[in-house]
Design an enzyme around this catalytic site. Structure first.
Site, mmCIF file in Angstrom:
data_model
loop_
_atom_site.group_PDB
_atom_site.id
_atom_site.type_symbol
_atom_site.label_atom_id
_atom_site.label_comp_id
_atom_site.label_asym_id
_atom_site.label_seq_id
_atom_site.Cartn_x
_atom_site.Cartn_y
_atom_site.Cartn_z
ATOM 1 C CE LYS A 188 -3.836 -2.400 2.207
ATOM 2 N NZ LYS A 188 -4.604 -2.718 3.428
ATOM 3 C CD GLN A 201 -3.593 -4.516 6.464
ATOM 4 O OE1 GLN A 201 -3.770 -3.446 5.896
ATOM 5 N NE2 GLN A 201 -3.935 -5.659 5.917
ATOM 6 C CG ASP A 219 -9.557 -0.211 5.084
ATOM 7 O OD1 ASP A 219 -9.226 -0.639 3.970
ATOM 8 O OD2 ASP A 219 -8.880 -0.379 6.120
HETATM 9 N N1 GUN Z 1 -6.946 -6.995 6.233
HETATM 10 C C1 GUN Z 1 -7.269 -7.713 5.128
HETATM 11 N N2 GUN Z 1 -7.796 -6.900 4.183
HETATM 12 C C2 GUN Z 1 -7.810 -5.656 4.711
HETATM 13 C C3 GUN Z 1 -8.234 -4.403 4.199
HETATM 14 O O1 GUN Z 1 -8.741 -4.259 3.079
HETATM 15 N N3 GUN Z 1 -8.061 -3.347 5.038
HETATM 16 C C4 GUN Z 1 -7.543 -3.461 6.281
HETATM 17 N N4 GUN Z 1 -7.431 -2.369 7.035
HETATM 18 N N5 GUN Z 1 -7.150 -4.622 6.780
HETATM 19 C C5 GUN Z 1 -7.277 -5.708 5.989
#
Ligand code: GUN
Length: 293
Positions: free
Chosen positions: A52, A96, A119
């Site tokens: 990311k 995350q 998100d």
């Molecule tokens: N863990 C797995 N996929 C995601 C996501 O799209 N966002 C976040 N914050 N954590 C995750």
């Protein structure tokens, strides 16, 4: 059978976003800024967050990575969320998941200002999505919609079966596929681990979206001729062949299912690359204050 190339589509979107950032820069506007909070050292989470941050750099965004050890308290993490909510430099941020067991994920999600929730996990964004209002849509479902759109796949009046009912993929995906819009206008069935007639439902489906996290779950005898199959699975299976020591495995037995499909996403290179680029798109929207002013 046509392969849906998520890698190519995400590369194109990356270029589109980078061009937009350049236009913002030239006009003297604010460069979008994404912050990511990572707790602990889980291998998968480390990789996702690193990707990311890297993609932010590639499209020209500002990014900030905030790290905490596994033993961070819920109070400390809530204080961090509060600081990010109130930092005008940060347009959007993510925490995350998964978080360590002693921290309530729901409490953290609900503490995030929904206007910075790129998100799309906050109940306000989920609720707005479910009634068709402008909002941040979570990245994986948004990426799948983008693939359907760019491949001009017909969805109106089709039967879409979603396998899986997670808050991140299955539930929002089902809501979006039934929305009065394109892509959407589907008759949607959601199946999950307790469904008794899952195979029969899949055989009725024009579009199957598999988000169970069970490697090679969907087999050829569960798929109608000409179906569209979207594979959201990304299980890391140990491998002696790859350098990393693991192989990404989808929820679809690709070799036997793909010959029956009109369209199918591969793993890797299908839905995966779309997830990160959709987060970038949300960050761009957050930076431009396009959804919430
Ligand atoms: N863990 C797995 N996929 C995601 C996501 O799209 N966002 C976040 N914050 N954590 C995750």
């Amino acid at each position: 059978m046509q392969l849906i190339d998520g890698k190519a589509v995400s590369a194109q979107m990356k270029q589109e976003i980078a061009e937009e950032v350049n236009r913002i820069k030239e006009a003297g506007g604010k460069i979008p800024h994404l912050a990511a909070v990572l707790v602990g050292h889980d291998g998968g989470s480390e990789t996702y967050v690193a990707n990311k941050v890297k993609t932010c750099e590639e499209v020209g965004f500002q990014s900030t990575l905030i790290r905490y050890e596994e033993d961070v308290t819920e109070e400390e993490l809530l204080a961090c969320v509060d600081r990010l909510n109130n930092n005008p430099e940060v347009d959007g941020f993510i925490v995350q998941l998964p978080l360590p067991k002693h921290i309530s994920e729901q409490k953290i999600i609900e503490a995030i200002d929904y206007r910075k929730d790129v998100d799309g996990f906050h109940p306000i964004n989920v609720g707005r999505m479910s009634i068709g209002l402008p909002c941040f849509v979570s990245a994986t479902p948004a990426g799948i919609l983008e693939l359907l759109k760019r491949y001009e796949i017909e969805t109106k009046g089709k039967h879409c079966v979603v396998l899986g009912r997670s808050n991140i993929v299955g539930k929002p995906m089902a809501m979006l596929m039934m929305q009065k819009n394109y892509p959407g206008d589907c008759t949607v069935t959601v199946c999950h681990s307790r469904s008794e007639n899952l195979k029969e439902m899949c055989l009725e489906a024009d579009i199957i979206i598999v988000a169970l996290g069970v490697p090679e779950f969907l087999k050829a005898d569960m798929v109608k001729e000409g179906a569209v199959v979207i594979d959201v699975g990304t299980t890391r299976m140990p491998s002696s062949v790859t350098k990393s020591g693991f192989k990404l495995t989808g929820d679809v037995r690709f070799d036997e299912v793909s010959p029956k499909c009109s369209y199918i996403t591969p793993v890797p290179g299908g839905v995966g690359p779309m997830t990160i680029i959709s987060l970038m798109k949300n960050t761009l929207l957050a930076g431009k204050k396009e959804i919430y002013s």
